[in-house]
Design a protein around this motif. Structure first.
Motif, mmCIF file in Angstrom:
data_model
loop_
_atom_site.group_PDB
_atom_site.id
_atom_site.type_symbol
_atom_site.label_atom_id
_atom_site.label_comp_id
_atom_site.label_asym_id
_atom_site.label_seq_id
_atom_site.Cartn_x
_atom_site.Cartn_y
_atom_site.Cartn_z
ATOM 1 N N SER A 83 1.165 6.247 2.233
ATOM 2 C CA SER A 83 0.002 5.958 3.069
ATOM 3 C C SER A 83 -0.125 7.034 4.137
ATOM 4 O O SER A 83 0.773 7.866 4.327
ATOM 5 C CB SER A 83 0.153 4.587 3.727
ATOM 6 O OG SER A 83 1.227 4.606 4.660
ATOM 7 N N THR A 126 -5.199 -1.558 1.193
ATOM 8 C CA THR A 126 -5.623 -1.321 -0.186
ATOM 9 C C THR A 126 -4.418 -1.029 -1.079
ATOM 10 O O THR A 126 -3.299 -0.852 -0.607
ATOM 11 C CB THR A 126 -6.597 -0.133 -0.247
ATOM 12 O OG1 THR A 126 -5.950 1.023 0.304
ATOM 13 C CG2 THR A 126 -7.874 -0.422 0.546
ATOM 14 N N THR A 127 -4.711 -0.975 -2.351
ATOM 15 C CA THR A 127 -3.680 -0.647 -3.336
ATOM 16 C C THR A 127 -4.326 0.175 -4.449
ATOM 17 O O THR A 127 -5.514 -0.022 -4.761
ATOM 18 C CB THR A 127 -3.051 -1.938 -3.905
ATOM 19 O OG1 THR A 127 -1.929 -1.622 -4.729
ATOM 20 C CG2 THR A 127 -4.044 -2.756 -4.700
ATOM 21 N N PRO A 128 -3.606 1.119 -5.055
ATOM 22 C CA PRO A 128 -4.219 1.914 -6.121
ATOM 23 C C PRO A 128 -4.382 1.102 -7.400
ATOM 24 O O PRO A 128 -3.593 0.200 -7.692
ATOM 25 C CB PRO A 128 -3.224 3.068 -6.313
ATOM 26 C CG PRO A 128 -1.919 2.534 -5.816
ATOM 27 C CD PRO A 128 -2.245 1.575 -4.721
ATOM 28 N N SER A 129 -5.423 1.409 -8.143
ATOM 29 C CA SER A 129 -5.668 0.772 -9.438
ATOM 30 C C SER A 129 -6.180 1.833 -10.403
ATOM 31 O O SER A 129 -6.409 2.985 -10.023
ATOM 32 C CB SER A 129 -6.696 -0.354 -9.303
ATOM 33 O OG SER A 129 -8.000 0.179 -9.139
ATOM 34 N N GLY A 132 -9.269 3.354 -9.083
ATOM 35 C CA GLY A 132 -9.251 3.876 -7.718
ATOM 36 C C GLY A 132 -8.648 2.868 -6.756
ATOM 37 O O GLY A 132 -8.040 1.879 -7.165
ATOM 38 N N TRP A 133 -8.832 3.114 -5.478
ATOM 39 C CA TRP A 133 -8.282 2.227 -4.453
ATOM 40 C C TRP A 133 -9.123 0.960 -4.340
ATOM 41 O O TRP A 133 -10.352 1.011 -4.352
ATOM 42 C CB TRP A 133 -8.242 2.950 -3.106
ATOM 43 C CG TRP A 133 -7.257 4.080 -3.080
ATOM 44 C CD1 TRP A 133 -7.494 5.376 -3.409
ATOM 45 C CD2 TRP A 133 -5.873 3.994 -2.736
ATOM 46 N NE1 TRP A 133 -6.339 6.116 -3.292
ATOM 47 C CE2 TRP A 133 -5.330 5.291 -2.872
ATOM 48 C CE3 TRP A 133 -5.042 2.960 -2.312
ATOM 49 C CZ2 TRP A 133 -3.996 5.575 -2.606
ATOM 50 C CZ3 TRP A 133 -3.713 3.232 -2.044
ATOM 51 C CH2 TRP A 133 -3.200 4.530 -2.194
ATOM 52 N N ARG A 136 -6.189 -4.751 -1.238
ATOM 53 C CA ARG A 136 -4.944 -5.437 -1.627
ATOM 54 C C ARG A 136 -5.127 -6.950 -1.570
ATOM 55 O O ARG A 136 -4.633 -7.669 -2.432
ATOM 56 C CB ARG A 136 -3.798 -5.011 -0.708
ATOM 57 C CG ARG A 136 -2.491 -5.755 -0.931
ATOM 58 C CD ARG A 136 -1.392 -5.214 -0.063
ATOM 59 N NE ARG A 136 -1.059 -3.839 -0.439
ATOM 60 C CZ ARG A 136 -0.198 -3.509 -1.399
ATOM 61 N NH1 ARG A 136 0.420 -4.464 -2.090
ATOM 62 N NH2 ARG A 136 0.032 -2.252 -1.682
ATOM 63 N N GLU A 166 -9.115 6.173 1.418
ATOM 64 C CA GLU A 166 -8.106 5.322 0.784
ATOM 65 C C GLU A 166 -8.010 3.933 1.404
ATOM 66 O O GLU A 166 -7.751 2.954 0.695
ATOM 67 C CB GLU A 166 -6.738 6.006 0.851
ATOM 68 C CG GLU A 166 -6.635 7.266 0.018
ATOM 69 C CD GLU A 166 -5.273 7.941 0.127
ATOM 70 O OE1 GLU A 166 -5.031 8.904 -0.641
ATOM 71 O OE2 GLU A 166 -4.445 7.523 0.974
ATOM 72 N N ALA A 167 -8.197 3.834 2.730
ATOM 73 C CA ALA A 167 -7.887 2.580 3.416
ATOM 74 C C ALA A 167 -9.099 1.793 3.890
ATOM 75 O O ALA A 167 -9.003 0.576 4.068
ATOM 76 C CB ALA A 167 -6.978 2.860 4.626
ATOM 77 N N PRO A 170 -12.788 1.677 0.425
ATOM 78 C CA PRO A 170 -12.718 0.687 -0.659
ATOM 79 C C PRO A 170 -13.071 -0.729 -0.220
ATOM 80 O O PRO A 170 -13.554 -1.530 -1.027
ATOM 81 C CB PRO A 170 -11.253 0.775 -1.117
ATOM 82 C CG PRO A 170 -10.817 2.155 -0.723
ATOM 83 C CD PRO A 170 -11.517 2.412 0.571
#
Length: 286
Positions: A83, A126-129, A132-133, A136, A166-167, A170
């Motif tokens: 992160s 968030t979390t990656p998938s 994309g992000w 969570r 990223e945070a 999303p």
């Protein structure tokens, strides 16, 4: 470390330690704000639980608030090692494991309140998938003041742009981000209070339950000495003058009205009450 828990009326508050590490004093007090009272060289002797000769004992707490009908998470910590704050700090947090140990899965959370947009408070958003992000906490409404969203969206540093992508972005894309700016009650007894200065949209969270009130301070203050020197202009504040005014006003209320104070970074306990000893404010564990 066992989580600190406080029951207020029919509400259970659990302080969750996401990260426990150290930061170099030279980075904490970098000269862009006021020097600490008495100078950096005296901090270790005066506040041994908080400072060493060359470092700050950095603790980062999030708070789980269990109400009869809703489950709320206040801030999401540093996040994993990759992160934004984890990359800078060189260490990741443990919030998901700590929540699981409490029997809380990500989709159990109804609301995520982000006191502000700094990366040590948004790291597990968030979390990656494979696409994309993604958020969570998939069923949660995330609450973040629009002034902070606009402020961060306007930053141009490469690391800041990546962090937003990223945070925060999303949450918008998923339709889960509430950027309302008014002070308001999210659920019975739990309300948002704009407390700017640290960031433009910085908020505190006020809980009123069972005849007791708890102020979740966000980054209203970072250090014990700010209890007695609220005018300290912190290099970590976007607007140090406004941050000092906001801090002084809220700490005055906390003391005069007997509020319990829940802090992300201040020892000896994340949940305490202000008391006076020898004319000085101290934070005593609840």
């Amino acid at each position: 470390m066992p989580a600190a828990t406080l029951t207020v009326g029919n509400v259970e508050i659990t302080a969750i330690l996401d990260v426990d590490t150290s930061m170099p004093l030279a980075e904490v007090f970098d000269g862009s704000g006021d020097p600490p009272p008495g100078g950096s060289e005296s901090l270790a002797a005066r506040y041994p639980d908080e400072f060493t000769a060359d470092g700050w004992h950095f603790r980062d707490h999030c708070f789980l608030v269990r109400m009869p009908t809703r489950l709320t998470l206040i801030d999401t910590g540093v996040g994993p090692p990759d992160s934004a704050f984890g990359r800078w700090l060189g260490v990741g947090g443990t919030l998901p494991d700590e929540l699981a140990a409490l029997g809380v899965m990500p989709d159990d959370v109804d609301d995520v309140i982000l006191t502000h947009v700094h990366s040590d408070h948004t790291g597990w958003n968030t979390t990656p998938s494979s696409s994309g992000w993604v958020p969570r906490f998939s069923n949660a409404r995330y609450h973040l003041h629009d002034a902070d969203v606009a402020w961060m969206r306007g930053l141009v540093d490469e690391e800041d742009v990546r962090e937003f992508a990223e945070a925060i972005a999303p949450l918008e894309s998923a339709g889960q981000l509430d950027t309302s700016i008014e002070d308001r009650e999210l659920s019975p007894g739990l309300s948002l209070r704009h407390a700017p200065g640290h960031t433009p949209g910085h908020r505190c969270v006020l809980l009123d339950a069972g005849g007791e009130r708890v102020l979740f301070a966000g980054d209203l203050l970072h250090f014990t000495f700010q209890l007695n020197d609220p005018g300290f202009r912190s290099s970590g504040d976007d607007d140090p003058e406004e941050g000092s005014r906001t801090r002084a006003a809220w700490l005055g209320r906390v003391e005069s009205e007997g509020l319990t104070l829940a802090t992300a970074h201040v020892p000896p306990s994340p949940i305490g009450r202000i008391v006076r000893e020898g004319g000085q404010r101290l934070l005593r564990r609840r």
